[in-house]
Structures are given as structure tokens and as C-alpha cells.
Write a protein that holds these residues in place. Structure first.
Motif, short mmCIF file in Angstrom:
data_model
loop_
_atom_site.label_atom_id
_atom_site.label_comp_id
_atom_site.label_asym_id
_atom_site.label_seq_id
_atom_site.Cartn_x
_atom_site.Cartn_y
_atom_site.Cartn_z
N MET A 1 -43.47 8.01 -20.72
CA MET A 1 -43.94 9.34 -20.66
C MET A 1 -42.87 10.34 -19.66
O MET A 1 -42.34 11.39 -20.29
N ARG B 1 -39.74 11.39 -21.16
CA ARG B 1 -39.77 12.66 -21.83
C ARG B 1 -39.32 13.76 -21.30
O ARG B 1 -39.01 14.79 -21.97
N LEU B 2 -39.75 14.00 -19.83
CA LEU B 2 -39.38 14.83 -19.05
C LEU B 2 -37.90 14.85 -18.70
O LEU B 2 -37.57 16.11 -18.22
N ALA C 1 -36.28 17.66 -20.70
CA ALA C 1 -37.14 18.70 -21.02
C ALA C 1 -36.54 19.96 -20.45
O ALA C 1 -35.95 19.99 -19.39
N PRO C 2 -36.46 21.05 -20.78
CA PRO C 2 -36.24 22.31 -20.33
C PRO C 2 -36.82 22.47 -18.89
O PRO C 2 -37.99 22.41 -18.74
N GLU D 1 -38.08 25.38 -17.85
CA GLU D 1 -39.31 26.26 -18.13
C GLU D 1 -40.37 25.39 -18.58
O GLU D 1 -41.43 25.97 -18.08
N ALA D 2 -40.21 24.34 -19.23
CA ALA D 2 -41.18 23.41 -19.40
C ALA D 2 -41.88 22.82 -18.46
O ALA D 2 -42.98 22.79 -18.20
N LEU E 1 -44.46 24.41 -16.13
CA LEU E 1 -45.85 24.61 -16.58
C LEU E 1 -46.70 23.17 -16.43
O LEU E 1 -47.88 23.08 -16.65
N ALA E 2 -45.87 22.44 -15.58
CA ALA E 2 -46.56 21.18 -15.40
C ALA E 2 -47.95 21.27 -14.52
O ALA E 2 -47.89 21.89 -13.37
N VAL F 1 -49.95 15.82 -16.20
CA VAL F 1 -48.71 15.20 -16.21
C VAL F 1 -48.27 14.38 -15.14
O VAL F 1 -47.60 13.41 -15.06
N MET G 1 -52.45 28.39 -17.57
CA MET G 1 -52.24 26.86 -17.45
C MET G 1 -53.27 26.44 -16.22
O MET G 1 -53.12 25.85 -15.23
N VAL H 1 -48.69 31.71 -18.91
CA VAL H 1 -47.64 32.13 -20.03
C VAL H 1 -48.12 33.42 -20.72
O VAL H 1 -49.20 33.34 -21.28
N ALA I 1 -43.22 23.40 -24.94
CA ALA I 1 -43.04 23.06 -23.28
C ALA I 1 -44.47 22.58 -23.38
O ALA I 1 -44.66 21.37 -22.62
N ILE J 1 -44.80 18.83 -24.26
CA ILE J 1 -44.21 18.01 -23.12
C ILE J 1 -44.89 17.57 -21.96
O ILE J 1 -45.20 16.44 -21.84
N VAL J 2 -45.32 18.68 -21.54
CA VAL J 2 -46.11 18.72 -20.12
C VAL J 2 -47.58 18.69 -20.12
O VAL J 2 -48.29 18.42 -19.26
N VAL K 1 -48.75 15.93 -25.06
CA VAL K 1 -48.11 14.20 -24.98
C VAL K 1 -48.83 13.43 -23.94
O VAL K 1 -49.28 12.45 -24.15
N GLN L 1 -41.98 14.94 -30.24
CA GLN L 1 -42.14 14.35 -28.90
C GLN L 1 -42.66 12.69 -28.92
O GLN L 1 -42.12 12.02 -28.49
#
Lengths: 359, 359
Positions: free
Chosen positions: A192, A195-196, A199-200, A202-203, A206-207, A211, B118, B140, B177, B180-181, B184, B239
């Protein structure tokens, strides 16, 4: 302090586990003799208080081999041969392969009883060691028919002296168990987290807590984990194949999400996850589920302490406490996990003391 | 309290998010009008303090649609039609599909700007709501070309009034995004937890912090997640296919672990996980990695509070704090995460005050 082992105990390998065992036994008055392929590492552990350097003529009662998994069997065999009166255990994370290797070498397994303390961390080395590392942790004894009760009980004594909880298992059951609760979670977390890696940014902004939880153990040392996974490959592969099947079912369902049965397949996967996580034992061996209570905490030294002091005053015992901060935030939310019956009194006590209970 | 929005603000859907928005705005003096398909749910939120029931003749400046993802577009379209002067936003976890659906319906998207706070939790419903739910969290704004700056800035005002951090994104980038965060990681956690569902009790007794972390979010509500995953299926599948590829490489390598290249393949997967987890932002937007310090804590009310009070006295600020208990143990280990430069002073201060610093 009292101890069950008479000693002396010889420890071979003075990394995190060997040093911690030495510190724990030495603090209880057991004579500890230290050996390591690296004289520098051994000297460091001795200076740290884990025991004294081994000397010619030492006659240990019990030998603990705490070396990397891929050389464990070889070192155990050498110790069995060098000390024909001693009982030998090891602390490797896998148990079936070392026993097989020892039998294949013709080693005297009537004096060998493998074990595995369920204690570790992302840091390694003697200076990360502590005599308290094993306190309250499960420590598996991987029993086999070739050793007598009297000899095997020395390993029980070791575990009890270190404050750990002995759990009997066969080597095979142990390896299947740790595949499920340790080795596969490690790989899943790493996959998992991978996958980060691309990642951008920007994504990643938002974590949130989810995650972070899932990927926390992905920070572990690859060198050690290659050995662990390699030595337990069959049990890990068995679990990973089941995971592949479940994953394929979810991908198929999401790939045609409006097809008949697709949403049901996703629901089934999520419900199976609910069931699985619900089976993890809580504190003190119960399966009770705890309830989170969230409280706003300013991001200043002492605030969380004040909150927890207030919780202590309210005579509520915590199962767990976590802090959650968002990027850019100047304060966060403390999540206190308590028994269900404590939620109402805790809520009232905290609001009375001026805390904002978020939920 | 001050606020940027003039209001009134109409909130459609009084679950966790709608109620929390209402509570936050109402506390800041904004007039809030509440609507819900269930009059009972709406009345509960109103009683809870989230606003007043909507009435005929209401003329909201801004409408927040906080209904389940699969009915979001339909409700947004109805609100746009019913209130031709109002700007409408929504808070659904996916953003591309609702905008597509609205355009397909011919809705007036010059007054629609989707958004996504978020912030959430495993609990749901009005009574889990809180005006502080969004404080410090990213929120967002899924921008599109069809809405003017003046209208869109009402959504900025909403976010800022609730203490959240607005982050601009396209709907497509947002959905990739959160795949991914959030989406997934949710599925990976559920799939891992599902492996525990039929594991032997003996295996579960060996569970430690790692598997707990990985599976924590697997406790989430399947009904909500089916909608989220269904509405973001393409990004999630993309992903998951990458994950399948990585997983297959690990399975192949473990299946013949002594073959040339196998250990290298496993090492690569673990190293990619190291890299990925290292990219997660730390507190306050930095990418700094924090260092854990572990301290023994007796399992009695007030002990953790005393520890944290001592840490506060030492003027050390915590990044995170966690408690770890083993089955059968009467005490545990608190892991305090701090900046690297705080480790030494913290260690010294705690030992001086009689704490056992484990590492």
C-alpha cells in the motif's frame, strides 16, 4: 529481584533482542555471558549493562541465540556442539525452517527448543535494547517431541524472568500464525505504501489517519524482512494467494460496478473485513470492542497531559489514546478509547471540566 | 464569533456531516435552515442545535447538500431548481461523477461547486456531529470552469468559517487523490482484515500493534463505502491493478524464494514501501520524520496522565502518543513521538522523574 533461572545464560548475538534479554536477566541478578561475531557489538552491549564478555571455560546452563534468521540454525548447531551440557533456544521470527535445518545437520535437538518473542520495533541494535522490551508480550515456545520437559522448562523460566507471557505452539502453527498476524500485514502495508511513492504531492496533502495507520509498519527494515519472509515463504504465500483471490473479486466488481452482483461482492469484502478486525483481541485478552471518544486538544505542551489528568480524576481507565493532527492545523483531536460503559461518565466529566468533546 | 458567510445557509441531509456543518455555522451566528428526507432526522439535528427546520419562503444564500453519494447529484439538481438564486455545494467523497451527472441532467452548474471535507469517522448520524469536526482538516474544492469566482468564493467562506483548510483541485485530480490516500487504503485494510476472519484463535493471540494498525479502518461501514467505491471505481481500479502487479511480483518471488532475483524483488517491494510511507506529510505540513520514545506505563487510571504531565513540564511537544498493551499484561508501553532533537532531553527528563524509558 527474584529469578527462576539459575544461570549462567550465554547470549549469542547482541542486537536489539540479545541485548534486551541480557539487560533483563542482568537486572534480575542472572549471570549473563555475551558473544557476537562482532567484538565491537559485543563490547557495546556489555558496556550497556547486558552482561559480561564470554570467556573460555564458561559453562552456561542456557544459551539464547539471537542472530539473523538466515544464520540461526547454523549458530544454534555450533552452540549445541560447543556446549554439550547446555540447553539452547533461539528468538528467530520463524520456527519450522531452523528446526528442519538442525535435524538435517544431525544436531542434538534434545537440547534445542526454539522460541519467538512477539516484541520488536522499527529500530535495531544494542542501544535500542531494554530489559523491559518483553514485559507483558506474548513469547511463543515452538515445542517438539525431541526435548524433555525438564530441559524445555528452562526456556519457560527465561520467558517468565523477562516478564513475558509464554505461549506453546508447534513450529508449523507458529509460522502460519505469524504469517497471518505479522508477515502478511507487513507486506500489505509495504505494498500500500508503495502506491504512495509516486503519488502526486497534492494527493498526499489529503492523507488522514486511515492511510497513516495502514502504512505505518511499511517503515520497517527491508534487510531483516527479506530474511523473515524468505524463511516463512510457504505460509506467507498461502495467505497472499487467498488475498489475491479476494482482491481480484473486488477489482472485477469495481471494473463493472453496475453489473448484477458487483455491489454485493464489494459489500462482502468489506463485511469480511468488519468481521476480521472484530476478532482481534482487546486489552487483557477480552474480545470486547472499545468505543472512541474524541476531544479537541490545543497544540501546546501540557494540554494532552491536562486532558489525561482530568480523565484520571474521573477514574476512567483508557484502553488507548491517539492524537490526530491535520496539515496546517494549530490544534488537533485526541481520541480516547474506553469501555462502552465509561463513555457517558467520561463525556460528562470532561464537559464539566471545560473540554470540547467532539464525539 | 465572527463569520464570513452572510447566510442564511440551507443544509440538506442531517447526518454526521450536515449536522456538524450546521452546528459549526450556528455557533458562529449564521442562520441555518435544515432539511432532510426524514423529518425525524431533521428534527433531531435541529434539537441538537444545528439550525432551525427549513420553511416555505426560505431564501438561502448557500445550500450544502450532505446526502449519500449515490443520490447527491439528484438532490443537488433539485436544490438548484428550487432555489434559483442560491449557490449549491455538496460534501460527497467523490467529485467527478456528480458533476457529470448534473451536466447530463442540464442542471445550472454555474451555481454549483462541489467540495469534500476530509473529515469523518466510523460513527455516523446527527448525534455524532460536532461543529469542530472540520477544524484544521483539509477540505477540497473541486473547481470547474462553469462557475464565477464570486459565487465560488461562498464555498471558500463556508470552509473558512468552519475552521477547515480549503484546497483547490479538479474533480478528476480529487478523485484520483482520494483513491490513493483513502479508498484504496480502506480496501487494503478490509482485505487484510478478512484474512483474520477465519484465522485460528491462537494466531490472533499473537497479534501486535502492526496488524492492528493495518486493519483499523476495516471497521468502517460497508453500506457507505460501497457507494464511495462505486462512484470512484475507475480511479480505484487503476490503483488496485498496480497493487495487483506488485503483489503478483512478491508472490512469484516468495513462491521460489531461492531463485535468482527473488530476494531482490522482495527487497524492492519493501524499499518502495519505505519510500512511500516516508512521503506522508507530518504535522503542520512538514515532511520531517518523528522519532518514537517508549516508556513503561502501569495500567492504572492516571498513570498516562502523570507521564504526559511530566513531558509537559519538560516543555517537550508531542507529535503523537500511543498505548500498546499485550494480552494478559497488567501494564503497557506508551510510545511518544517527538522531533528528533527532543529525544535526548525527553529521555533525560523522564528518567530523572523515575520513568523507565524503554527505548
Amino acid at each position: 529481584m527474584t529469578h527462576r533461572l539459575r544461570g549462567p545464560v550465554r547470549i549469542v548475538g547482541t542486537g536489539l533482542l540479545g541485548t534486551s534479554i541480557g539487560l533483563g536477566l542482568a537486572a534480575r541478578g542472572v549471570e549473563v555471558q555475551l558473544a557476537d561475531a562482532s567484538p565491537t557489538a559485543m563490547r557495546l552491549a556489555a558496556d550497556y549493562g547486558a552482561g559480561r564478555p564470554a570467556e573460555p571455560g564458561d559453562a552456561p546452563e542456557l544459551i539464547v541465540v539471537a542472530v539473523p534468521p538466515d544464520v540461526t540454525a547454523q549458530v544454534v548447531a555450533a552452540e549445541l556442539a560447543a556446549f554439550p551440557e547446555a540447553v539452547v533456544t533461539d528468538v528467530a521470527s520463524v520456527k519450522a525452517v531452523p528446526l528442519q535445518e538442525l535435524r538435517a545437520m544431525g544436531a542434538d535437538v534434545s537440547r534445542y527448543l526454539g522460541s519467538h518473542p512477539m516484541a520488536g520495533r522499527e529500530r535495531s541494535g544494542a542501544l535500542a535494547g531494554s530489559g523491559d522490551l518483553f514485559v507483558g508480550r506474548p513469547w511463543v515456545i515452538a515445542g517438539h517431541d525431541g526435548i524433555s520437559y525438564a530441559r524445555g522448562s528452562l526456556v519457560d523460566d527465561l520467558i517468565l524472568d523477562l516478564g513475558a507471557v509464554p505461549i506453546e505452539s508447534s513450529p508449523e502453527d507458529h509460522d502460519r500464525a505469524v504469517a497471518i498476524v505479522s508477515h502478511v500485514p507487513q507486506l500489505v502495508s509495504s505494498l500500500m505504501a508503495a502506491r504512495l511513492a509516486d503519488a502526486p504531492d497534492e494527493a498526499l496533502r489529503l492523507a488522514g489517519g486511515g492511510v497513516r495507520d495502514v502504512t505505518r509498519v511499511a517503515a520497517s527494515d527491508p534487510a531483516l524482512w527479506i530474511q523473515i519472509l524468505g524463511a516463512n515463504a510457504p505460509a506467507v504465500v498461502e495467505q497472499l494467494r487467498a488475498l489475491q483471490g479476494d482482491l481480484a473479486a473486488v477489482v472485477d466488481a469495481l471494473d463493472d460496478v453496475d453489473a448484477s452482483g458487483s455491489r454485493r461482492a464489494i459489500a462482502d469484502a468489506l463485511a469480511a473485513g468488519n468481521e476480521g478486525v472484530g476478532r482481534l483481541p482487546g486489552k487483557h485478552g477480552t474480545h470486547a470492542r472499545y468505543v472512541p471518544v474524541q476531544i479537541r486538544v490545543d497544540d501546546r505542551p501540557g494540554q494532552l497531559a491536562r486532558l489525561l489528568a482530568d480523565i484520571g480524576d474521573a477514574e476512567v481507565n483508557l484502553e488507548d489514546v491517539r492524537l490526530d493532527h491535520a496539515e496546517g492545523a494549530q490544534f488537533g483531536v485526541a481520541e480516547i478509547t474506553v469501555l462502552p460503559e465509561a463513555v457517558r461518565p467520561l463525556h460528562d466529566a470532561l464537559e464539566e471540566r471545560g473540554w470540547q468533546v467532539v464525539a
